[in-house]
Write a protein that holds these residues in place. Sequence first.
Motif, PDB file in Angstrom:
ATOM      1  N   ASP A 186      23.391   3.144 -14.895  1.00  0.00           N
ATOM      2  CA  ASP A 186      24.119   2.505 -15.988  1.00  0.00           C
ATOM      3  C   ASP A 186      23.585   1.109 -16.241  1.00  0.00           C
ATOM      4  O   ASP A 186      22.912   0.518 -15.393  1.00  0.00           O
ATOM      5  CB  ASP A 186      25.627   2.481 -15.719  1.00  0.00           C
ATOM      6  CG  ASP A 186      26.430   2.463 -17.030  1.00  0.00           C
ATOM      7  OD1 ASP A 186      25.831   2.480 -18.116  1.00  0.00           O
ATOM      8  OD2 ASP A 186      27.674   2.436 -16.954  1.00  0.00           O
ATOM      9  N   ASP A 187      23.887   0.604 -17.432  1.00  0.00           N
ATOM     10  CA  ASP A 187      23.416  -0.728 -17.799  1.00  0.00           C
ATOM     11  C   ASP A 187      24.156  -1.814 -17.040  1.00  0.00           C
ATOM     12  O   ASP A 187      23.565  -2.747 -16.521  1.00  0.00           O
ATOM     13  CB  ASP A 187      23.536  -0.930 -19.327  1.00  0.00           C
ATOM     14  CG  ASP A 187      24.905  -0.531 -19.882  1.00  0.00           C
ATOM     15  OD1 ASP A 187      25.784  -0.122 -19.091  1.00  0.00           O
ATOM     16  OD2 ASP A 187      25.095  -0.615 -21.113  1.00  0.00           O
ATOM     17  N   GLY A 233      24.143   2.921 -23.438  1.00  0.00           N
ATOM     18  CA  GLY A 233      23.725   1.622 -22.916  1.00  0.00           C
ATOM     19  C   GLY A 233      22.567   1.669 -21.938  1.00  0.00           C
ATOM     20  O   GLY A 233      21.751   0.749 -21.882  1.00  0.00           O
TER      21      GLY A 233
HETATM   22 MG    MG Z   1      27.830   2.153 -21.120  1.00  0.00          MG
END
Ligand code: MG
Length: 194
Positions: A108-109, A53
């Motif tokens: 992280d997304d 992600g």
């Molecule tokens: Mg993820």
Amino acid sequence: MFIEIEQVLIDRHRIARRVREMAGAIAADLAAISAHEGSSVEDRVVFVPIMTGAMIFAADLVREMPIKLSLELVAISSYPGQSVVSRGARLASELPRDLAGKHVVVIDDILDSGQTLDLVRKAILTQNAASVRLCVLLRKNVQRVVEVEPDYVGFEIPDAFVVGYGLDYDGYYRNYPEIGTLSPLAIAQHPPAT
Ligand code: MG
Ligand code: 5GP
């Protein structure tokens, strides 16, 4: 091609502006550590994007960073297959080695239940990193399973399932360049396997 996108929440120009600001904030904090330690941290900065992600966000973010850094990927699986609910985080790759003494920035997304970032942060701390910072593009306004306080947050978003700019549904839409919600129709045609 992207007719299944219901509503654009954050367009590509806002994303790009915010990513630049976040890179500036991270660089300023790392410069402050260098000043405090009396020597540059530049050869000890490691960015750790969480796959898959965070790949688009991380690719843009690191290219806005005006300092030397290295990249180490980790893979976590939490929304496997056709899922719109977190099933808990599980490490799906090895952790980077040699993080002792390094200043680590985990990327992280999106912060949702908190389980992913909590797992990665704890795993990195066991390797005696000098510092661990958490950077997320999106923070969802939900009750967290695990309390996690990121150091850098791009945007606060409501409790909706979003795709684009790296975020997927069933593996698709990661290449959609904005962040948007998916139409209920698209989800109905490929229903979550819950
Ligand atoms: Mg993820
Ligand atoms: P957490 O462990 O905090 O519940 O979840 C974090 C991970 O779940 C993120 O890295 C992301 O991959 C996935 N996730 C959480 N919310 C969403 C969402 O709204 N859309 C998508 N596509 N993935 C999400």
